[in-house]
Design a protein around this motif. Structure first.
Motif, PDB file in Angstrom:
ATOM      1  N   GLU A 175       0.833  -1.209   0.000  1.00  0.00           N
ATOM      2  CA  GLU A 175       0.000   0.000   0.000  1.00  0.00           C
ATOM      3  C   GLU A 175       0.867   1.258   0.000  1.00  0.00           C
ATOM      4  OE1 GLU A 175      -2.691  -0.192   3.268  1.00  0.00           O
ATOM      5  OE2 GLU A 175      -3.859  -1.868   2.428  1.00  0.00           O
ATOM      6  N   ALA A 176       1.976   1.215   0.715  1.00  0.00           N
ATOM      7  CA  ALA A 176       2.889   2.360   0.744  1.00  0.00           C
ATOM      8  C   ALA A 176       3.575   2.541  -0.607  1.00  0.00           C
ATOM      9  CB  ALA A 176       3.930   2.169   1.844  1.00  0.00           C
ATOM     10  N   VAL A 177       3.959   1.443  -1.227  1.00  0.00           N
ATOM     11  CA  VAL A 177       4.582   1.509  -2.551  1.00  0.00           C
ATOM     12  C   VAL A 177       3.599   2.091  -3.565  1.00  0.00           C
ATOM     13  CG1 VAL A 177       5.383   0.061  -4.468  1.00  0.00           C
ATOM     14  CG2 VAL A 177       6.279  -0.302  -2.154  1.00  0.00           C
ATOM     15  N   THR A 178       2.376   1.636  -3.527  1.00  0.00           N
ATOM     16  CA  THR A 178       1.347   2.154  -4.431  1.00  0.00           C
ATOM     17  C   THR A 178       1.132   3.646  -4.217  1.00  0.00           C
ATOM     18  OG1 THR A 178       0.227  -0.003  -4.482  1.00  0.00           O
ATOM     19  CG2 THR A 178      -1.067   1.915  -5.134  1.00  0.00           C
ATOM     20  N   TRP A 179       1.094   4.076  -2.958  1.00  0.00           N
ATOM     21  CA  TRP A 179       0.907   5.495  -2.619  1.00  0.00           C
ATOM     22  C   TRP A 179       2.067   6.332  -3.173  1.00  0.00           C
ATOM     23  CZ3 TRP A 179       3.257   9.418   0.095  1.00  0.00           C
ATOM     24  CH2 TRP A 179       2.455  10.481   0.507  1.00  0.00           C
ATOM     25  N   LEU A 180       3.301   5.860  -3.009  1.00  0.00           N
ATOM     26  CA  LEU A 180       4.463   6.599  -3.514  1.00  0.00           C
ATOM     27  C   LEU A 180       4.417   6.755  -5.028  1.00  0.00           C
ATOM     28  CD1 LEU A 180       7.376   5.114  -1.377  1.00  0.00           C
ATOM     29  CD2 LEU A 180       6.588   7.484  -1.363  1.00  0.00           C
ATOM     30  N   ILE A 181       3.986   5.701  -5.713  1.00  0.00           N
ATOM     31  CA  ILE A 181       3.943   5.743  -7.177  1.00  0.00           C
ATOM     32  C   ILE A 181       2.801   6.631  -7.669  1.00  0.00           C
ATOM     33  CG2 ILE A 181       3.538   4.342  -9.238  1.00  0.00           C
ATOM     34  CD1 ILE A 181       4.959   2.031  -7.742  1.00  0.00           C
ATOM     35  N   ASN A 182       1.629   6.477  -7.089  1.00  0.00           N
ATOM     36  CA  ASN A 182       0.452   7.209  -7.568  1.00  0.00           C
ATOM     37  C   ASN A 182       0.407   8.653  -7.084  1.00  0.00           C
ATOM     38  OD1 ASN A 182      -0.417   4.914  -8.885  1.00  0.00           O
ATOM     39  ND2 ASN A 182      -1.822   4.288  -7.249  1.00  0.00           N
ATOM     40  N   LYS A 183       0.820   8.880  -5.845  1.00  0.00           N
ATOM     41  CA  LYS A 183       0.687  10.212  -5.255  1.00  0.00           C
ATOM     42  C   LYS A 183       1.942  11.077  -5.410  1.00  0.00           C
ATOM     43  CE  LYS A 183      -3.452   9.425  -3.527  1.00  0.00           C
ATOM     44  NZ  LYS A 183      -4.650  10.161  -4.024  1.00  0.00           N
ATOM     45  N   ARG A 184       3.111  10.462  -5.494  1.00  0.00           N
ATOM     46  CA  ARG A 184       4.356  11.224  -5.521  1.00  0.00           C
ATOM     47  C   ARG A 184       5.222  10.939  -6.747  1.00  0.00           C
ATOM     48  NH1 ARG A 184       1.456  13.450  -2.736  1.00  0.00           N
ATOM     49  NH2 ARG A 184       1.661  13.980  -0.520  1.00  0.00           N
ATOM     50  N   GLN A 185       4.817  10.026  -7.599  1.00  0.00           N
ATOM     51  CA  GLN A 185       5.528   9.737  -8.864  1.00  0.00           C
ATOM     52  C   GLN A 185       7.037   9.570  -8.651  1.00  0.00           C
ATOM     53  OE1 GLN A 185       3.301  12.834  -8.986  1.00  0.00           O
ATOM     54  NE2 GLN A 185       1.805  11.168  -9.032  1.00  0.00           N
ATOM     55  N   VAL A 186       7.404   8.709  -7.708  1.00  0.00           N
ATOM     56  CA  VAL A 186       8.813   8.532  -7.378  1.00  0.00           C
ATOM     57  C   VAL A 186       9.548   7.792  -8.492  1.00  0.00           C
ATOM     58  CG1 VAL A 186       8.328   8.561  -4.914  1.00  0.00           C
ATOM     59  CG2 VAL A 186       8.417   6.366  -6.118  1.00  0.00           C
ATOM     60  N   ASN A 187      10.867   8.001  -8.550  1.00  0.00           N
ATOM     61  CA  ASN A 187      11.707   7.313  -9.535  1.00  0.00           C
ATOM     62  C   ASN A 187      12.149   5.932  -9.077  1.00  0.00           C
ATOM     63  OD1 ASN A 187      11.636   9.334 -11.421  1.00  0.00           O
ATOM     64  ND2 ASN A 187      13.671  10.146 -10.962  1.00  0.00           N
ATOM     65  N   ALA A 188      12.437   5.807  -7.786  1.00  0.00           N
ATOM     66  CA  ALA A 188      13.001   4.552  -7.289  1.00  0.00           C
ATOM     67  C   ALA A 188      12.626   4.349  -5.828  1.00  0.00           C
ATOM     68  CB  ALA A 188      14.525   4.555  -7.439  1.00  0.00           C
TER      69      ALA A 188
END
Length: 286
Positions: A175-188
């Protein structure tokens, strides 16, 4: 005009701007026989091909051969590692291999729970303290696991290294990984443990989510206590292996330990040039 030039040069040489050199932190473990790798992988091999005087060129010459798994020691997981059709190692855009450093410290929670997974709540608490996680960040969990690195039993949390069902080490919650990708568009997204999924995972959901979204994974990161939790830039220079699913990386981070000094230096430099090229000529003219 000669007088103006004289005073300008004199001031430039007398007043030196104070530039603040960045701190640089090596975030990598060295590659050798002890480097952590999935227990079923082949071992690291380092062979000396030549080390000594080389008569044809009249010089000392060293040349070695190395063989190792892609996913060993401090390394990158290319998205294709777990999701078909996504970027292979040589296809990862270079702009995806660096970004603002975000270090999520969960050491206190891991002490009582080696199976801990970084949660969305951990990310929100980080943002309460440091502000919103920047887009295109490199976000890494600091669990303190790096202290166990040279002991395979401690790293994997088991004596039974060939039985993955016995592994115990912390990592990310999906859930945290999904949040980082969807909400913060992280690179890595990275960890100081052997996997971006925790030891007891049976389906590797974080790997799958990251792979599907072309987000780079980083495993076995070192020295996270030596870099600030916010305010750094982290670089992920993975070897550009053609057709690869990952590869070793000399990960490092940079930061300014005195940002106020940098701002002051910038202001002083601007003022100096303004004085040289605008104020002094006016004084001399009038």
């Amino acid at each position: 005009m000669d007088t103006v030039l004289y005073f300008s040069v004199l001031l430039l040489t007398a007043v030196r701007p104070m530039y603040s050199a960045p701190r640089i932190v090596d975030l990598s473990h060295q590659q050798d026989d002890n480097a952590v790798s999935w227990p079923v992988n082949p071992p690291y091999n380092f062979t000396k091909l030549h080390r000594g005087f080389y008569a044809p060129f009249n010089i000392w010459l060293e040349n070695n051969h190395i063989a190792m798994p892609e996913h060993m020691g401090t390394h990158v997981d290319a998205p294709v590692h777990t999701f078909k059709g996504t970027w292979r190692t040589h296809q990862i855009p270079i702009e995806k291999l660096y970004g603002p450093g975000v270090i999520i410290n969960v050491k206190a929670k891991v002490e009582s729970n080696p199976d801990y997974r970084v949660s969305t709540d951990d990310l929100l608490k980080y943002e309460e303290k440091y502000g919103e996680i920047p887009r295109h960040s490199v976000v890494i969990m600091n669990s303190g696991w790096t202290q166990k690195y040279l002991n395979n039993t401690l790293v994997w949390g088991t004596m039974q290294l060939l039985d993955s069902s016995t592994f115990h080490f912390p990592s990310w919650h999906e859930e945290a990984v999904t949040w980082l990708i969807n909400k913060r568009q992280v690179n890595a997204i990275g960890v100081d443990t052997p996997s971006t999924d925790y030891g007891q995972s049976k389906t590797l959901p974080c790997h799958l989510i990251m792979g599907k979204n072309n987000v780079v994974g980083i495993e076995n990161v070192a020295n996270l206590d030596n870099i600030p939790e916010s305010g750094s830039t982290i670089y992920v220079p993975v070897i550009k292996i053609y057709d690869g699913s990952g590869g070793p990386a000399r990960l490092f981070g940079t930061y300014d330990d005195d940002p106020d000094k940098t701002n002051a230096a910038s202001t002083a430099t601007s003022s100096m040039f303004y004085t040289c090229f605008f104020i002094i000529p006016l004084i001399i003219k009038f």
